[in-house]
Design a protein around this motif. Structure first.
Motif, PDB file in Angstrom:
ATOM      1  N   ILE A 265       0.839  -1.202   0.000  1.00  0.00           N
ATOM      2  CA  ILE A 265       0.000   0.000   0.000  1.00  0.00           C
ATOM      3  C   ILE A 265       0.873   1.250   0.000  1.00  0.00           C
ATOM      4  O   ILE A 265       1.769   1.398   0.833  1.00  0.00           O
ATOM      5  CB  ILE A 265      -0.941   0.000   1.235  1.00  0.00           C
ATOM      6  N   ARG A 266       0.617   2.122  -0.964  1.00  0.00           N
ATOM      7  CA  ARG A 266       1.384   3.363  -1.071  1.00  0.00           C
ATOM      8  C   ARG A 266       0.483   4.586  -0.918  1.00  0.00           C
ATOM      9  O   ARG A 266       0.930   5.633  -0.506  1.00  0.00           O
ATOM     10  CB  ARG A 266       2.105   3.426  -2.424  1.00  0.00           C
ATOM     11  N   GLU A 267      -0.767   4.480  -1.302  1.00  0.00           N
ATOM     12  CA  GLU A 267      -1.667   5.626  -1.285  1.00  0.00           C
ATOM     13  C   GLU A 267      -2.927   5.264  -0.488  1.00  0.00           C
ATOM     14  O   GLU A 267      -3.231   4.092  -0.268  1.00  0.00           O
ATOM     15  CB  GLU A 267      -2.072   6.019  -2.719  1.00  0.00           C
ATOM     16  N   ARG A 268      -3.646   6.321  -0.088  1.00  0.00           N
ATOM     17  CA  ARG A 268      -4.881   6.091   0.659  1.00  0.00           C
ATOM     18  C   ARG A 268      -5.920   5.351  -0.179  1.00  0.00           C
ATOM     19  O   ARG A 268      -6.769   4.642   0.335  1.00  0.00           O
ATOM     20  CB  ARG A 268      -5.444   7.432   1.139  1.00  0.00           C
ATOM     21  N   MET A 269      -5.843   5.550  -1.490  1.00  0.00           N
ATOM     22  CA  MET A 269      -6.776   4.860  -2.382  1.00  0.00           C
ATOM     23  C   MET A 269      -6.580   3.345  -2.284  1.00  0.00           C
ATOM     24  O   MET A 269      -7.547   2.582  -2.271  1.00  0.00           O
ATOM     25  CB  MET A 269      -6.560   5.326  -3.824  1.00  0.00           C
ATOM     26  N   ASP A 270      -5.319   2.910  -2.185  1.00  0.00           N
ATOM     27  CA  ASP A 270      -5.035   1.478  -2.032  1.00  0.00           C
ATOM     28  C   ASP A 270      -5.597   0.965  -0.711  1.00  0.00           C
ATOM     29  O   ASP A 270      -6.195  -0.112  -0.643  1.00  0.00           O
ATOM     30  CB  ASP A 270      -3.528   1.228  -2.075  1.00  0.00           C
ATOM     31  N   LEU A 271      -5.393   1.755   0.348  1.00  0.00           N
ATOM     32  CA  LEU A 271      -5.893   1.354   1.663  1.00  0.00           C
ATOM     33  C   LEU A 271      -7.410   1.281   1.657  1.00  0.00           C
ATOM     34  O   LEU A 271      -8.006   0.352   2.233  1.00  0.00           O
ATOM     35  CB  LEU A 271      -5.414   2.361   2.718  1.00  0.00           C
ATOM     36  N   ALA A 272      -8.052   2.250   0.960  1.00  0.00           N
ATOM     37  CA  ALA A 272      -9.521   2.254   0.891  1.00  0.00           C
ATOM     38  C   ALA A 272     -10.035   1.007   0.180  1.00  0.00           C
ATOM     39  O   ALA A 272     -11.058   0.425   0.568  1.00  0.00           O
ATOM     40  CB  ALA A 272     -10.002   3.514   0.168  1.00  0.00           C
ATOM     41  N   ALA A 273      -9.318   0.570  -0.851  1.00  0.00           N
ATOM     42  CA  ALA A 273      -9.742  -0.625  -1.587  1.00  0.00           C
ATOM     43  C   ALA A 273      -9.652  -1.872  -0.707  1.00  0.00           C
ATOM     44  O   ALA A 273     -10.553  -2.725  -0.722  1.00  0.00           O
ATOM     45  CB  ALA A 273      -8.871  -0.803  -2.835  1.00  0.00           C
ATOM     46  N   VAL A 274      -8.578  -1.981   0.087  1.00  0.00           N
ATOM     47  CA  VAL A 274      -8.416  -3.141   0.968  1.00  0.00           C
ATOM     48  C   VAL A 274      -9.495  -3.140   2.049  1.00  0.00           C
ATOM     49  O   VAL A 274     -10.147  -4.163   2.318  1.00  0.00           O
ATOM     50  CB  VAL A 274      -7.008  -3.145   1.597  1.00  0.00           C
ATOM     51  N   ILE A 275      -9.703  -1.979   2.684  1.00  0.00           N
ATOM     52  CA  ILE A 275     -10.719  -1.894   3.747  1.00  0.00           C
ATOM     53  C   ILE A 275     -12.109  -2.165   3.169  1.00  0.00           C
ATOM     54  O   ILE A 275     -12.926  -2.878   3.757  1.00  0.00           O
ATOM     55  CB  ILE A 275     -10.673  -0.502   4.420  1.00  0.00           C
ATOM     56  N   GLY A 276     -12.369  -1.589   1.994  1.00  0.00           N
ATOM     57  CA  GLY A 276     -13.669  -1.831   1.342  1.00  0.00           C
ATOM     58  C   GLY A 276     -13.881  -3.304   1.033  1.00  0.00           C
ATOM     59  O   GLY A 276     -14.989  -3.828   1.168  1.00  0.00           O
ATOM     60  N   GLY A 277     -12.809  -3.979   0.638  1.00  0.00           N
ATOM     61  CA  GLY A 277     -12.924  -5.408   0.362  1.00  0.00           C
ATOM     62  C   GLY A 277     -13.274  -6.201   1.607  1.00  0.00           C
ATOM     63  O   GLY A 277     -14.129  -7.093   1.567  1.00  0.00           O
ATOM     64  N   PHE A 278     -12.621  -5.853   2.726  1.00  0.00           N
ATOM     65  CA  PHE A 278     -12.933  -6.536   3.980  1.00  0.00           C
ATOM     66  C   PHE A 278     -14.388  -6.283   4.402  1.00  0.00           C
ATOM     67  O   PHE A 278     -15.065  -7.167   4.922  1.00  0.00           O
ATOM     68  CB  PHE A 278     -11.996  -6.051   5.088  1.00  0.00           C
ATOM     69  N   ALA A 279     -14.857  -5.048   4.199  1.00  0.00           N
ATOM     70  CA  ALA A 279     -16.209  -4.697   4.656  1.00  0.00           C
ATOM     71  C   ALA A 279     -17.284  -5.314   3.769  1.00  0.00           C
ATOM     72  O   ALA A 279     -18.317  -5.798   4.267  1.00  0.00           O
ATOM     73  CB  ALA A 279     -16.352  -3.171   4.688  1.00  0.00           C
ATOM     74  N   LEU A 280     -17.067  -5.302   2.463  1.00  0.00           N
ATOM     75  CA  LEU A 280     -18.105  -5.744   1.540  1.00  0.00           C
ATOM     76  C   LEU A 280     -18.072  -7.246   1.272  1.00  0.00           C
ATOM     77  O   LEU A 280     -19.094  -7.820   0.870  1.00  0.00           O
ATOM     78  CB  LEU A 280     -17.973  -4.988   0.217  1.00  0.00           C
ATOM     79  N   GLY A 281     -16.933  -7.872   1.470  1.00  0.00           N
ATOM     80  CA  GLY A 281     -16.830  -9.303   1.193  1.00  0.00           C
ATOM     81  C   GLY A 281     -17.892 -10.139   1.890  1.00  0.00           C
ATOM     82  O   GLY A 281     -18.612 -10.913   1.242  1.00  0.00           O
ATOM     83  N   PRO A 282     -18.042 -10.023   3.215  1.00  0.00           N
ATOM     84  CA  PRO A 282     -19.073 -10.813   3.902  1.00  0.00           C
ATOM     85  C   PRO A 282     -20.488 -10.502   3.419  1.00  0.00           C
ATOM     86  O   PRO A 282     -21.349 -11.385   3.380  1.00  0.00           O
ATOM     87  CB  PRO A 282     -18.887 -10.410   5.371  1.00  0.00           C
ATOM     88  N   VAL A 283     -20.734  -9.228   3.068  1.00  0.00           N
ATOM     89  CA  VAL A 283     -22.081  -8.843   2.614  1.00  0.00           C
ATOM     90  C   VAL A 283     -22.431  -9.536   1.296  1.00  0.00           C
ATOM     91  O   VAL A 283     -23.504 -10.137   1.143  1.00  0.00           O
ATOM     92  CB  VAL A 283     -22.164  -7.303   2.441  1.00  0.00           C
ATOM     93  N   PHE A 284     -21.509  -9.483   0.339  1.00  0.00           N
ATOM     94  CA  PHE A 284     -21.764 -10.132  -0.954  1.00  0.00           C
ATOM     95  C   PHE A 284     -21.773 -11.655  -0.827  1.00  0.00           C
ATOM     96  O   PHE A 284     -22.485 -12.336  -1.569  1.00  0.00           O
ATOM     97  CB  PHE A 284     -20.724  -9.689  -1.985  1.00  0.00           C
ATOM     98  N   HIS A 285     -20.971 -12.177   0.101  1.00  0.00           N
ATOM     99  CA  HIS A 285     -20.993 -13.628   0.304  1.00  0.00           C
ATOM    100  C   HIS A 285     -22.360 -14.081   0.811  1.00  0.00           C
ATOM    101  O   HIS A 285     -22.833 -15.175   0.476  1.00  0.00           O
ATOM    102  CB  HIS A 285     -19.913 -14.023   1.302  1.00  0.00           C
ATOM    103  N   LEU A 286     -22.994 -13.208   1.600  1.00  0.00           N
ATOM    104  CA  LEU A 286     -24.302 -13.550   2.160  1.00  0.00           C
ATOM    105  C   LEU A 286     -25.403 -13.465   1.103  1.00  0.00           C
ATOM    106  O   LEU A 286     -26.282 -14.333   1.037  1.00  0.00           O
ATOM    107  CB  LEU A 286     -24.612 -12.597   3.330  1.00  0.00           C
TER     108      LEU A 286
END
Length: 234
Positions: free
Chosen positions: A186-207
């Motif tokens: 991770i170099r930029e906040r955009m990269d961090l946002a993508a990782v955090i978004g993946g963690f948050a949305l992954g369980p929702v879409f899995h459900l």
């Protein structure tokens, strides 16, 4: 930074023989045992790694064979898992190629695009002079590719000696390695946002969208992160 083509290839090969190679070796040993348990013979299993070289797609293909799915269903399932490789290929080729890189060489490099090769290349290649990038990439890939083929054969041969739980655990090494490498890169906040978004949305879409959860998680979280990053730059 210019290091010379030969030295760049050696750097890539050395990198491939380090932690990335060890993790992939263990993961593909697990795959070899998994494929044997599903009824595939030695040469079928080794050939699959030789031609596919993408662990998630191979696991899905073996699972489809084991469950007796039709050829069409297996092809669709494997194709869906391979969708993730398209943005990787599109993003890395412009970084690798020069003005005179022939088409056949670009196609060869595209075959080697996989999670580990991609992330290790994207972490190191931007620091290199453009003339050294292709040798580094091929040095890295040409160590990892045969290594996984050998590991698959070893896993198939020792399948009876490896408990099923350990084989399954070995298969998880690659995704965990990819996750930690992604965070380290991770170099930029955009990269961090993508990782955090993946963690948050992954369980929702899995459900709500099982089977397409990874695809939608990557698409939505990545799009939101890109939009946020673009707005901050505006």
């Amino acid at each position: 930074m210019s290091v010379g083509r030969r030295r760049a290839a050696m750097l890539g090969a050395r990198r491939g023989a380090g932690v990335p190679g060890m993790v992939l070796f263990a993961s593909f040993v697990g795959f070899g045992a998994f494929a044997r348990a599903a009824g595939l013979d030695f040469w079928q299993t080794v050939y699959m790694t030789f031609t596919v070289f993408a662990l998630p797609g191979q696991v899905v293909l073996v699972d489809q064979i084991d469950s007796g799915a039709t050829l069409l269903a297996a092809a669709i399932a494997v194709t869906i898992t391979a969708v993730r490789l398209m943005p990787m290929t599109v993003s890395i080729l412009p970084v690798l190629r020069g003005a005179r890189t022939p088409l056949w060489q670009q196609m060869l490099m595209s075959h080697f695009v996989a999670a580990t090769v991609w992330i290790e290349s994207m972490r190191r290649i931007p620091e290199l002079d453009r003339a050294d990038r292709v040798p580094y990439y091929l040095g890295l890939a040409c160590v990892l590719w045969p290594l996984t083929v050998c590991a698959t054969g070893v896993g198939h041969l020792i399948a009876g000696e490896v408990p099923a739980d350990i084989s399954a655990a070995l298969l998880l090494l690659t995704p965990f390695y990819f996750l930690f490498s992604l965070i380290a890169a991770i170099r930029e906040r955009m990269d961090l946002a993508a990782v955090i978004g993946g963690f948050a949305l992954g369980p929702v879409f899995h459900l709500f969208l099982p089977g397409f959860d990874l695809l939608w998680t990557g698409l939505v979280a990545g799009t939101i992160a890109w939009a946020v990053g673009r707005r901050r730059r505006a």
